[in-house]
Scaffold this motif. Structure first.
Motif, short mmCIF file in Angstrom:
data_model
loop_
_atom_site.label_atom_id
_atom_site.label_comp_id
_atom_site.label_asym_id
_atom_site.label_seq_id
_atom_site.Cartn_x
_atom_site.Cartn_y
_atom_site.Cartn_z
N GLY A 156 14.55 108.93 65.22
CA GLY A 156 15.00 109.82 66.29
C GLY A 156 15.53 111.14 65.79
N SER A 157 15.26 111.46 64.53
CA SER A 157 15.78 112.71 63.95
C SER A 157 14.77 113.82 64.15
N LEU A 158 15.06 114.73 65.08
CA LEU A 158 14.17 115.86 65.32
C LEU A 158 14.13 116.78 64.11
N THR B 233 10.92 118.78 59.52
CA THR B 233 10.73 118.93 58.07
C THR B 233 9.38 118.35 57.65
N VAL B 234 9.10 117.14 58.12
CA VAL B 234 7.82 116.50 57.77
C VAL B 234 6.66 117.31 58.35
N ASP B 235 6.81 117.77 59.58
CA ASP B 235 5.74 118.56 60.19
C ASP B 235 5.46 119.83 59.39
N GLY B 236 6.51 120.45 58.86
CA GLY B 236 6.31 121.62 58.03
C GLY B 236 5.48 121.30 56.79
N LEU B 237 5.78 120.17 56.16
CA LEU B 237 5.02 119.75 54.99
C LEU B 237 3.57 119.43 55.36
N LEU B 238 3.38 118.77 56.50
CA LEU B 238 2.02 118.46 56.95
C LEU B 238 1.25 119.73 57.28
N ALA B 239 1.96 120.72 57.81
CA ALA B 239 1.29 121.99 58.11
C ALA B 239 0.83 122.67 56.82
N MET B 240 1.67 122.67 55.79
CA MET B 240 1.27 123.27 54.52
C MET B 240 0.12 122.49 53.89
N GLN B 241 0.17 121.16 54.01
CA GLN B 241 -0.93 120.36 53.48
C GLN B 241 -2.23 120.69 54.20
N SER B 242 -2.13 120.98 55.51
CA SER B 242 -3.32 121.35 56.28
C SER B 242 -3.84 122.71 55.86
N VAL B 243 -2.95 123.64 55.54
CA VAL B 243 -3.39 124.96 55.06
C VAL B 243 -4.16 124.80 53.75
N LEU B 244 -3.56 124.06 52.81
CA LEU B 244 -4.21 123.90 51.52
C LEU B 244 -5.52 123.12 51.65
N GLY B 245 -5.57 122.24 52.65
CA GLY B 245 -6.79 121.46 52.85
C GLY B 245 -7.81 122.15 53.73
N GLY B 246 -7.54 123.39 54.15
CA GLY B 246 -8.50 124.14 54.94
C GLY B 246 -8.58 123.71 56.40
N ARG B 247 -7.62 122.88 56.85
CA ARG B 247 -7.59 122.47 58.26
C ARG B 247 -6.67 123.43 59.01
N TRP B 248 -7.19 124.61 59.23
CA TRP B 248 -6.35 125.71 59.68
C TRP B 248 -5.93 125.57 61.14
N ASP B 249 -6.79 125.01 61.98
CA ASP B 249 -6.41 124.83 63.38
C ASP B 249 -5.24 123.84 63.50
N ASN C 163 17.83 124.47 62.32
CA ASN C 163 17.28 123.81 61.15
C ASN C 163 16.69 124.90 60.26
N LEU C 164 17.57 125.69 59.66
CA LEU C 164 17.18 126.95 59.04
C LEU C 164 16.20 126.78 57.90
N SER C 165 16.43 125.80 57.02
CA SER C 165 15.53 125.64 55.88
C SER C 165 14.12 125.31 56.34
N THR C 166 14.00 124.43 57.33
CA THR C 166 12.67 124.09 57.85
C THR C 166 12.07 125.26 58.61
N HIS C 167 12.89 126.00 59.34
CA HIS C 167 12.40 127.17 60.06
C HIS C 167 11.78 128.18 59.08
N ARG C 168 12.46 128.44 57.99
CA ARG C 168 11.92 129.35 56.98
C ARG C 168 10.62 128.82 56.40
N TYR C 169 10.59 127.51 56.14
CA TYR C 169 9.38 126.93 55.56
C TYR C 169 8.21 127.07 56.51
N LEU C 170 8.44 126.83 57.81
CA LEU C 170 7.37 126.97 58.79
C LEU C 170 6.90 128.42 58.89
N LEU C 171 7.81 129.37 58.79
CA LEU C 171 7.41 130.78 58.78
C LEU C 171 6.56 131.08 57.55
N LEU C 172 6.92 130.48 56.42
CA LEU C 172 6.12 130.67 55.21
C LEU C 172 4.75 130.02 55.37
#
Length: 993
Positions: A661-663, A668-684, A702-711
């Motif tokens: 239940g931790s948003l 945080t996990v979604d940010g990591l999955l998004a970066m994995q998708s970038v590196l894997g070419g799954r851009w959509d 959630n500042l650290s995750t917010h920055r990571y998502l912006l990156l």
């Protein structure tokens, strides 16, 4: 006889404001309105009118009220508001709400099966974001209204949630209406601050004027304003003070006593009767009580003693009545309009107005009030086995009314400790503050210690520190000293997580002084864990400003070896703490220690770090510590993703975060999955995650995750070769403090260096990689995808730099060289070196190994082929023509024109025939296609947004400057641009679309 007005008078401006707000919400623009005024001034009636108008617009309405009993009941208005809607219609099953159901399970009974895992307390910000998403779904079609009444009686958690909603409702189809009294407190502070920030409208309701009082009396009597007897009008003006509730009460008194009666077709006020008029609501209610049957009168006095809202069970316990008699008396009181069933709870009743209960209590002499309260407290204690939180607070309130402060303090303190254990630190602090003010001298210090912990966990570190510092001395090693030392340690942990280093160190020193020279092993372990996490933070000077990171050379010229020594000491202490904590039954401390060890040991390799995390996971699962189990899974998933490029364990971690239940952890996990998708070419997929989470992470603070998502957003644009989008995304990252974070190496190496290569600007790519390397040499870094361990050595070797071989050896020997992303580039670097040394077979095998590592990284693999092919052509090894054709096809389809063009140029230089690409018309905007712009002209047009020269365009597209001139002339004619500058401006406009 009841005298109530069927219409609202004197509030035209406020009704217009609410109508405008409803219209705005119907258009999708959210609003917040606060109605402020004294008791009885008409706030609830006005708010109720807004709900009727919302129903007319077919808008969902949620209505809740804070308790007026003085009890601290976390989230009561929110629970009641959601129940008021879902009781009849059922809870929504929209898939968009799936991630938020665990956070809302405490507010929505239908979702309790999705409740968060035991041991995890949903943060207020997570709950508020979940509520905001729920309201947005409910209002998706026509807008919705949430009405929260009597916020001045609300708990601090509800106020915090309301503040979050108010600050973030502007772009959602939601109207929040809150009512409150103008009493100093958190609710009024919230309303005033929101008005100052222009996030809410505030209207203070004043007394009715003479005309409005006449109109209200006329409405009550069902006559025209001119038919209200002047004497009655004067009476109401004199004694009601323009308060609508008192107008009704006093008018009802005149009717009940017969002084106001209807005769000869009109109303008349008799001049005979009582010699004196009622002096206010108290005397009015005293007379009305006197006219009731004695059992009903006694029941109402007991009910008023219990508060403005009371349960049938408590009333039964105090009165001793059987159900038949009890409900008969309740019906009688309801029929005369004094009480009414509480719609939010089937076994509760409420007084028609809060002033009613106050007036009834005040009709008793003080001694009788105290005796009745004491009798009620004893009856409730005797009738209930284990007191619930609500019962215990009610008993405390009654004991206080009876004059027993010490007993009231003990009850308040007990509930406060229970709420603190449940993670409701704000409400816990309120109750413990009450308990402290009432406590006997010998009990006050113990309550103060608990209050300090509650204040710290509520984010009020200054208040917590002041409370602990004001405690009298305690002998070192005594029971009191140990309790205080534990409090200092807990406050130190909170301060460390908030990066308030000096405060954390002060608390640690205080704890050690209280424990003496030989603390027990488990006490030393808890302190060592806090000190270890402190060692990871950048050092700060006396003003709290950064002086450089612990463990590396900082700007103040400290010896880096000294910092390294502190980290090594922290690791030794953490390892000892982990073992001790497990042996001594302190699993939370053990998990914190293993987590710290995983971070500190990663520099020696991921196997050792994973071993620490696996042990953390085992301890968490053995002791059912859901929070630390999820944290361990996230970190293990992150390491697995970095090592292999696969996201299987990250997906498992996401499931655990959802179950927890931790948003914040989910983001945080979604940010990591998004970066994995970038590196894997799954851009959509990456873009979808960023769009879904980036703003929500900002709202959650959630500042650290917010920055990571912006990156991630910037990296996504860079890897697609979209330079303008990349620049805008990097700017957003900088504005969020990204360049003061630990993400700088990724920004420089993974984002901007790769973006430069997508533009075929190898020199700028190397400059970005050099900047990332320089930053890492001055700062401790736990990121290994910055280019230092893969792309950087490859580029240096391709350019024949002497430092290339050394950088390659260093990368191979580091933990970063184990990662799949880096192994791919290092393998190609190895191939180049072997090919250069004449080992064609070795070079071929190195390419094959790199290809196996690159399976999940198609974009990076094709970039590596494009880069390496030139060296293979020069040194006659491998299959450079096939590599270039493959890379050209990939980047052409991906729309990265500079790299595709460079591949075609390299093929031509190798003497290979290259067919012209004439496809890509689908990428040309419709208006430009209609104007006859060709795919090649469009490639030139896109580059013009950067205002390059013809030579730069020619190099990027691998065509001659003369050809560029022809395309430029054609574009100016087809677009109607007067000159080159106008054409460049048009290109920039299209880039922003």
């Amino acid at each position: 006889m009841r005298a109530t007005s069927s219409v609202i008078v004197g509030r035209d401006a406020e009704i217009r404001l609410l109508d405008e707000a409803l219209e705005s919400v119907g258009r999708g623009a959210g609003r917040a309105v606060f109605l402020v005024g004294e008791a009885g001034i008409g706030k609830s009636r006005l708010a109720g009118e807004s709900t009727l108008r919302a129903y007319d617009r077919d808008m969902p309405v949620l209505r809740g009220r804070a308790t007026s009993t003085g009890l601290v009941v976390p989230f009561r208005p929110l629970v009641e508001a959601l129940s008021s809607r879902f009781r009849a219609s059922g809870a929504p099953d929209d898939p968009e709400l799936q991630p938020y159901r665990p956070a809302l399970a405490g507010l929505v009974p239908e979702w309790r099966a999705d409740a968060v895992a035991p041991g995890y307390a949903i943060s207020l910000v997570e709950l508020a974001e979940a509520l905001l998403r729920l309201l947005a779904v409910l209002g998706r079609e026509r807008g919705c209204v949430i009405l929260l009444e009597d916020l001045h009686d609300s708990d601090t958690e509800t106020i915090a949630v309301v503040e979050y909603v108010v600050d973030n409702v502007a772009e959602l189809p939601v109207l929040l209406v809150g009512t409150l009294r103008p009493d100093p407190g958190p609710a009024l502070d919230l309303a005033l601050a929101a008005e100052l920030r222009n996030t809410a409208s505030l209207r203070e309701l004043g007394p009715l004027d003479e005309a409005a009082v006449r109109d209200m009396a006329a409405a009550c009597l069902d006559v025209g304003p001119g038919e209200v007897p002047p004497a009655a009008h004067r009476h109401l003006l004199q004694w009601a003070g323009g308060n609508p509730y008192l107008v009704e009460v006093l008018l009802a008194d005149l009717l009940d006593t017969g002084r106001l009666s209807k005769a000869d077709g009109g109303w008349q006020l008799a001049e005979h009767g009582e010699a004196t008029v009622p002096t206010g609501a108290v005397r009015s209610w005293a007379r009305r009580l006197a006219r009731l049957d004695e059992p009903v009168r006694e029941l109402l006095l007991v009910a008023a003693t219990l508060g403005g809202r009371f349960s049938v069970g408590a009333l039964r316990a105090v009165t001793g009545l059987d159900d038949r008699a009890l409900f008969a008396h309740l019906r009688s009181a309801s029929e005369v309009g004094i009480i009414a069933p509480d719609g939010a709870a089937h076994d509760h009743y409420t007084f028609r107005h809060a002033l009613t209960a106050d007036a009834l209590r005040a009709s008793l002499p003080p001694a009788e009030q105290a005796a009745l309260a004491g009798r009620a407290a004893s009856a409730i204690e005797a009738s209930v086995g284990e007191l619930s939180s609500d019962h215990r607070q009610l008993v405390a309130t009654l004991r206080l009314a009876a004059g027993d402060k010490a007993a009231a303090s003990r009850e308040f303190a007990q509930v406060g400790r229970q709420m603190l254990d449940a993670g409701l630190s704000g409400s816990a602090a309120v109750l413990l503050e009450r308990a402290r003010g009432l406590a006997a001298d010998e009990e006050r210090d113990e309550v103060t210690v608990q209050l300090a912990i509650a204040q710290a966990e509520s984010g009020r570190l200054d208040e917590a520190a002041a409370l602990l510092d004001d405690l009298p001395p305690a002998p070192a090693g005594s029971r009191a000293a140990e309790e205080r030392a534990q409090a200092h340690t807990q406050v130190a942990w909170v301060a460390t997580m908030a990066e308030q280093q000096e405060e954390a160190r002060r608390r640690i020193r205080a704890a050690r002084a209280l424990l003496g020279g030989a603390p027990r092993p488990e006490q030393e372990a808890a302190l060592a864990v806090v000190e270890g996490h402190l060692a990871l933070l950048p050092e700060q000077d006396g003003r709290g400003e950064g002086r450089g990171p612990a463990g590396r050379d900082g700007e103040d010229g400290r010896d880096g070896e000294d910092g390294r020594g502190r980290l090594e000491q922290a690791e030794r202490s953490a390892r000892s703490a982990a073992l001790t904590a497990e042996q001594r039954g302190r699993p939370v401390v053990a998990c914190q220690a293993w987590q710290l060890l995983a971070m500190l040991s990663r520099e020696r390799g991921f196997d050792e770090a994973d071993a620490c995390l696996e042990r953390m996971l085992a301890v968490a699962e053995e002791h059912r510590l859901a929070v630390y189990r999820a944290e361990a899974l996230v970190r293990l998933g992150t390491n697995a993703f970095m090592r292999t490029g696969e996201a299987t364990r990250l997906e498992t971690a996401r499931t655990a975060a959802h179950e927890l239940g931790s948003l914040a952890l989910l983001q945080t996990v979604d940010g990591l999955l998004a970066m994995q998708s970038v590196l894997g070419g799954r851009w959509d997929r990456a873009r979808g995650i960023v769009e879904r989470s980036v703003e929500a992470s900002a709202r959650l603070q959630n500042l650290s995750t917010h920055r990571y998502l912006l990156l991630v957003d910037a990296t996504l644009a860079a890897h697609q070769g979209r330079a303008r989008e990349q620049e805008r995304a990097v700017l957003r990252f900088r504005r969020a403090g990204g360049e003061e974070s630990m993400l700088v190496p990724l920004q420089r190496g993974l984002c901007q260096a790769v973006g430069a290569l997508m533009g075929e600007d190898r020199e700028r790519a190397k400059a970005e990689l050099d900047a990332a390397l320089a930053w890492e040499r001055e700062h401790p870094s736990f990121f290994y995808l910055s280019g230092r361990y893969g792309l950087g050595p490859l580029l240096r070797i391709l350019d024949g730099e002497d430092a290339g071989r050394e950088a390659h050896r260093e990368a191979l020997a580091s933990p970063g060289g184990q990662l799949a992303w880096n192994r791919m580039f290092l393998g190609m670097a190895d191939a180049v070196l072997r090919g250069r040394d004449g080992d064609a077979d070795g070079a071929r095998r190195a390419v094959e190994r790199a290809g196996r590592a690159a399976t999940v990284f198609p974009q990076a693999w094709h970039l590596a082929l494009r880069l390496t092919a030139e060296a293979a052509l020069a040194d006659s090894w491998g299959e450079p023509v096939a590599w270039l054709r493959t890379a050209e096809e990939y980047f052409h389809e991906a729309g990265v024109a500079p790299v595709a063009g460079a591949c075609r140029a390299a093929l031509r230089q190798a003497g290979v025939s290259v067919p012209q690409r004439r496809g890509g018309r689908e990428r040309i905007p419709a208006s430009l296609r209609t104007a006859g712009v060709t795919p090649r002209e469009y490639e030139v047009f896109v580059l013009l947004a950067q205002r390059p020269g013809n030579q730069q365009i020619a190099q990027s597209l691998c065509i001659s400057p003369r050809t560029v001139e022809k395309h430029m002339a054609s574009l100016m004619v087809k677009t109607g641009s007067a000159d080159r500058s106008a054409l460049c401006a048009l290109s920039a406009e299209w880039a922003d679309v």
